[in-house]
Design a protein around this motif. Structure first.
Motif, PDB file in Angstrom:
ATOM      1  N   ASN A 198      61.790  35.807  57.853  1.00  6.63           N
ATOM      2  CA  ASN A 198      61.982  34.966  59.038  1.00  6.63           C
ATOM      3  C   ASN A 198      63.466  34.823  59.390  1.00  6.63           C
ATOM      4  OD1 ASN A 198      60.723  33.545  61.177  1.00  6.63           O
ATOM      5  ND2 ASN A 198      61.236  31.595  60.228  1.00  6.63           N
ATOM      6  N   ILE A 199      64.192  35.912  59.205  1.00  3.25           N
ATOM      7  CA  ILE A 199      65.612  35.954  59.556  1.00  3.25           C
ATOM      8  C   ILE A 199      65.795  37.019  60.633  1.00  3.25           C
ATOM      9  CG2 ILE A 199      67.955  36.404  58.752  1.00  3.25           C
ATOM     10  CD1 ILE A 199      67.002  35.512  55.950  1.00  3.25           C
ATOM     11  N   ALA A 200      66.232  36.590  61.794  1.00  5.75           N
ATOM     12  CA  ALA A 200      66.444  37.507  62.913  1.00  5.75           C
ATOM     13  C   ALA A 200      67.840  38.112  62.843  1.00  5.75           C
ATOM     14  CB  ALA A 200      66.267  36.779  64.239  1.00  5.75           C
ATOM     15  N   VAL A 201      67.939  39.396  63.122  1.00  5.59           N
ATOM     16  CA  VAL A 201      69.231  40.068  63.214  1.00  5.59           C
ATOM     17  C   VAL A 201      69.265  40.819  64.536  1.00  5.59           C
ATOM     18  CG1 VAL A 201      70.905  41.571  62.079  1.00  5.59           C
ATOM     19  CG2 VAL A 201      69.161  40.402  60.715  1.00  5.59           C
ATOM     20  N   SER A 202      70.198  40.458  65.395  1.00  6.99           N
ATOM     21  CA  SER A 202      70.322  41.068  66.707  1.00  6.99           C
ATOM     22  C   SER A 202      71.787  41.339  67.008  1.00  6.99           C
ATOM     23  CB  SER A 202      69.721  40.151  67.786  1.00  6.99           C
ATOM     24  OG  SER A 202      68.345  39.912  67.542  1.00  6.99           O
ATOM     25  N   ALA A 203      72.018  41.996  68.124  1.00  8.86           N
ATOM     26  CA  ALA A 203      73.394  42.250  68.568  1.00  8.86           C
ATOM     27  C   ALA A 203      73.503  41.888  70.039  1.00  8.86           C
ATOM     28  CB  ALA A 203      73.778  43.710  68.353  1.00  8.86           C
ATOM     29  N   VAL A 204      74.684  41.465  70.430  1.00  5.28           N
ATOM     30  CA  VAL A 204      74.961  41.165  71.828  1.00  5.28           C
ATOM     31  C   VAL A 204      76.212  41.933  72.223  1.00  5.28           C
ATOM     32  CG1 VAL A 204      76.389  39.123  71.366  1.00  5.28           C
ATOM     33  CG2 VAL A 204      75.092  39.273  73.506  1.00  5.28           C
ATOM     34  N   ALA A 205      76.256  42.405  73.468  1.00  6.76           N
ATOM     35  CA  ALA A 205      77.380  43.236  73.890  1.00  6.76           C
ATOM     36  C   ALA A 205      77.612  43.099  75.379  1.00  6.76           C
ATOM     37  CB  ALA A 205      77.103  44.706  73.545  1.00  6.76           C
ATOM     38  N   PRO A 206      78.851  43.279  75.810  1.00  6.55           N
ATOM     39  CA  PRO A 206      79.092  43.377  77.251  1.00  6.55           C
ATOM     40  C   PRO A 206      78.442  44.638  77.801  1.00  6.55           C
ATOM     41  CG  PRO A 206      81.149  43.055  76.021  1.00  6.55           C
ATOM     42  CD  PRO A 206      80.088  43.409  75.026  1.00  6.55           C
ATOM     43  N   VAL A 243      69.080  33.198  69.881  1.00  9.57           N
ATOM     44  CA  VAL A 243      68.943  32.302  68.729  1.00  9.57           C
ATOM     45  C   VAL A 243      68.099  31.067  69.027  1.00  9.57           C
ATOM     46  CG1 VAL A 243      71.129  33.074  67.766  1.00  9.57           C
ATOM     47  CG2 VAL A 243      71.107  31.052  69.231  1.00  9.57           C
ATOM     48  N   THR A 244      67.373  31.091  70.140  1.00  7.48           N
ATOM     49  CA  THR A 244      66.581  29.910  70.482  1.00  7.48           C
ATOM     50  C   THR A 244      65.116  30.033  70.087  1.00  7.48           C
ATOM     51  OG1 THR A 244      66.409  30.812  72.728  1.00  7.48           O
ATOM     52  CG2 THR A 244      68.058  29.106  72.355  1.00  7.48           C
ATOM     53  N   LEU A 245      64.529  31.194  70.299  1.00  7.64           N
ATOM     54  CA  LEU A 245      63.121  31.374  69.945  1.00  7.64           C
ATOM     55  C   LEU A 245      62.975  31.640  68.454  1.00  7.64           C
ATOM     56  CD1 LEU A 245      61.616  33.481  72.865  1.00  7.64           C
ATOM     57  CD2 LEU A 245      61.466  31.016  72.485  1.00  7.64           C
ATOM     58  N   PRO A 246      61.754  31.494  67.909  1.00  9.86           N
ATOM     59  CA  PRO A 246      61.545  31.810  66.492  1.00  9.86           C
ATOM     60  C   PRO A 246      62.096  33.187  66.136  1.00  9.86           C
ATOM     61  CG  PRO A 246      59.592  30.770  67.395  1.00  9.86           C
ATOM     62  CD  PRO A 246      60.528  30.988  68.552  1.00  9.86           C
ATOM     63  N   ALA A 247      62.585  33.305  64.911  1.00 14.22           N
ATOM     64  CA  ALA A 247      63.297  34.508  64.500  1.00 14.22           C
ATOM     65  C   ALA A 247      62.496  35.782  64.745  1.00 14.22           C
ATOM     66  CB  ALA A 247      63.685  34.392  63.029  1.00 14.22           C
ATOM     67  N   LYS A 248      61.203  35.758  64.453  1.00 11.23           N
ATOM     68  CA  LYS A 248      60.402  36.976  64.584  1.00 11.23           C
ATOM     69  C   LYS A 248      60.225  37.409  66.038  1.00 11.23           C
ATOM     70  CE  LYS A 248      57.880  36.569  60.223  1.00 11.23           C
ATOM     71  NZ  LYS A 248      56.567  36.490  59.548  1.00 11.23           N
ATOM     72  N   GLU A 249      60.523  36.519  66.989  1.00  6.78           N
ATOM     73  CA  GLU A 249      60.404  36.858  68.399  1.00  6.78           C
ATOM     74  C   GLU A 249      61.701  37.374  68.995  1.00  6.78           C
ATOM     75  OE1 GLU A 249      58.476  33.837  70.767  1.00  6.78           O
ATOM     76  OE2 GLU A 249      57.469  33.030  68.995  1.00  6.78           O
ATOM     77  N   ARG A 250      62.786  37.339  68.243  1.00  9.97           N
ATOM     78  CA  ARG A 250      64.074  37.750  68.785  1.00  9.97           C
ATOM     79  C   ARG A 250      64.772  38.815  67.939  1.00  9.97           C
ATOM     80  NH1 ARG A 250      63.328  36.387  73.429  1.00  9.97           N
ATOM     81  NH2 ARG A 250      64.483  34.755  74.552  1.00  9.97           N
ATOM     82  N   THR A 251      64.192  39.248  66.841  1.00  9.01           N
ATOM     83  CA  THR A 251      64.911  40.132  65.940  1.00  9.01           C
ATOM     84  C   THR A 251      64.949  41.578  66.446  1.00  9.01           C
ATOM     85  OG1 THR A 251      65.214  40.641  63.592  1.00  9.01           O
ATOM     86  CG2 THR A 251      62.966  40.817  64.481  1.00  9.01           C
ATOM     87  N   GLY A 252      66.010  42.286  66.074  1.00  8.44           N
ATOM     88  CA  GLY A 252      66.141  43.697  66.404  1.00  8.44           C
ATOM     89  C   GLY A 252      66.577  43.992  67.816  1.00  8.44           C
ATOM     90  N   VAL A 253      66.962  42.981  68.568  1.00 10.47           N
ATOM     91  CA  VAL A 253      67.353  43.165  69.963  1.00 10.47           C
ATOM     92  C   VAL A 253      68.822  43.581  70.047  1.00 10.47           C
ATOM     93  CG1 VAL A 253      67.622  42.022  72.205  1.00 10.47           C
ATOM     94  CG2 VAL A 253      65.685  41.433  70.716  1.00 10.47           C
TER      95      VAL A 253
END
Length: 281
Positions: A198-206, A243-253
Motif C-alpha cells: 500500500n505504498i504508491a510510487v509515482s513521478a511528476v514532471a513538467p 498523493v490524495t487518493l488511496p495508494a493503490k489508485e495512484r501508483t506507477g503514474v
C-alpha cells in the motif's frame, strides 16, 4: 490556507524546497492540510547563489496558517539523508509522503562532461532519492500506507533515432536525460514491488520546462524559448493529485503536469489553494 484539506493529518517531506518546483509543491501540500518538512542544504542562507531559503518558504506557509518546518539536508550525503527521515519520524511520529525534488541541473554538453560533476548529478537525481526512499520505506510499511513522488522530466522521453532539431538531442540533454529516464524506470519498478504494501510510487514532471531560478541560471530562458515554459502551479497541483487518493489508485503514474490534470479533470489551483488558475471539468 485552502479550505479543501485533502491531506489533513499527513506528514510530507519535500527536498529541494527552498525555491522553484520544490517550494511550490511544499506550499500546495501545506494548503491541503499536510504538515510539510521542507529540506535543503542550508536553512537560512543560499549555498548556490540563487535567491530563496527554506526558512523563507516556511515563513510564507505559516503566515497563511499552514504547518511547516525547515530541516537541513544535503541529498548527496548519506548521513544527512538518514537524519532527515529519522528526525521527521521522531518529531511527528510518521512520514506519509516523500517528494524527491532536490537537484540543480548542470546540463553539460558532451565536451564539457566531467566525471566528478556527473557523479554529483547522479547523487542528486537518482542515488540520493533512492536512499531517501530506502530510509522511508520501513516507516511507511509500518503505517500501512505511503506515497512517494519523484521528479521526472520530459528529457526522459525515449529517442527513436537521431532527428535534426530534436530538442532531446540538444547539447546537455544526453546525461541529464539518461538520469531522468532512470528515475522513471525506478519509479515504475518500485510501484510494482510496493503495491501490496500500500505504498504508491509515482513521478511528476513538467511537460516542457518551468522557469525556476535554477533553470534561469542556465541561461535558457529567453523570449525565443518562452513558449516552452509553463506555470509552476501545474506541477504542484499534479503532485497533490498523486498523493490524495488511496495508494493503490495512484501508483506507477508518470504525471506530466497539466497534461495529467487534463486527463483526470482536476483544476489547477493557486499555491495557497484558494484561487482557480486553470479550470477543468
Amino acid at each position: 490556507m485552502g479550505q479543501n484539506l485533502e491531506l489533513d493529518g499527513r506528514v510530507a517531506v519535500v527536498t529541494g524546497a527552498s525555491r522553484g518546483i520544490g517550494r511550490a509543491i511544499a506550499e500546495r501540500l501545506a494548503s491541503a492540510g499536510a504538515t510539510v518538512v521542507l529540506a535543503a542544504r542550508s536553512l537560512s542562507t543560499s549555498t548556490d547563489g540563487l535567491e530563496g531559503t527554506i526558512e523563507e518558504a516556511v515563513a510564507a506557509i505559516t503566515a497563511r496558517g499552514g504547518k511547516a518546518v525547515a530541516k537541513a539536508c544535503d541529498v548527496e550525503d548519506a548521513a544527512s539523508r538518514a537524519a532527515l527521515i529519522a528526525d521527521t519520524v521522531a518529531d511527528f511520529g510518521r512520514i506519509d509522503i516523500l517528494v524527491n525534488n532536490a537537484g540543480r541541473a548542470m546540463m553539460n554538453p558532451a565536451f564539457v562532461l566531467n566525471l566528478a560533476n556527473e557523479l554529483s548529478q547522479a547523487q542528486q537525481y537518482l542515488l540520493g532519492p533512492l536512499d531517501l526512499i530506502i530510509n522511508a520505506l520501513p516507516h511507511m510499511k509500518a503505517q500501512g500506507q505511503g506515497w512517494i513522488v519523484n521528479l521526472g522530466s520530459s528529457s526522459a522521453y525515449p529517442i527513436d533515432g537521431y532527428k535534426d532539431g530534436d530538442k532531446l538531442m540538444s547539447p546537455g540533454h544526453a546525461y541529464y536525460g539518461a538520469l531522468k529516464a532512470a528515475v522513471h524506470r525506478l519509479t515504475a519498478g518500485l510501484a510494482g514491488e510496493l503495491q501490496e504494501a500500500n505504498i504508491a510510487v509515482s513521478a511528476v514532471a513538467p511537460v516542457a520546462a518551468i522557469a525556476t531560478p535554477g533553470v534561469t541560471a542556465l541561461g535558457i530562458v529567453t523570449p525565443e524559448t518562452a513558449h516552452w515554459f509553463e506555470k509552476v502551479e501545474h506541477i504542484a497541483e499534479a503532485t497533490l493529485a498523486l498523493v490524495t487518493l488511496p495508494a493503490k489508485e495512484r501508483t506507477g503514474v508518470i504525471a506530466f503536469s497539466y497534461q495529467y490534470l487534463d486527463t483526470i479533470g482536476r483544476s489547477t489551483m493557486s499555491l495557497d489553494g484558494k484561487t482557480v488558475i486553470e479550470a477543468r471539468g
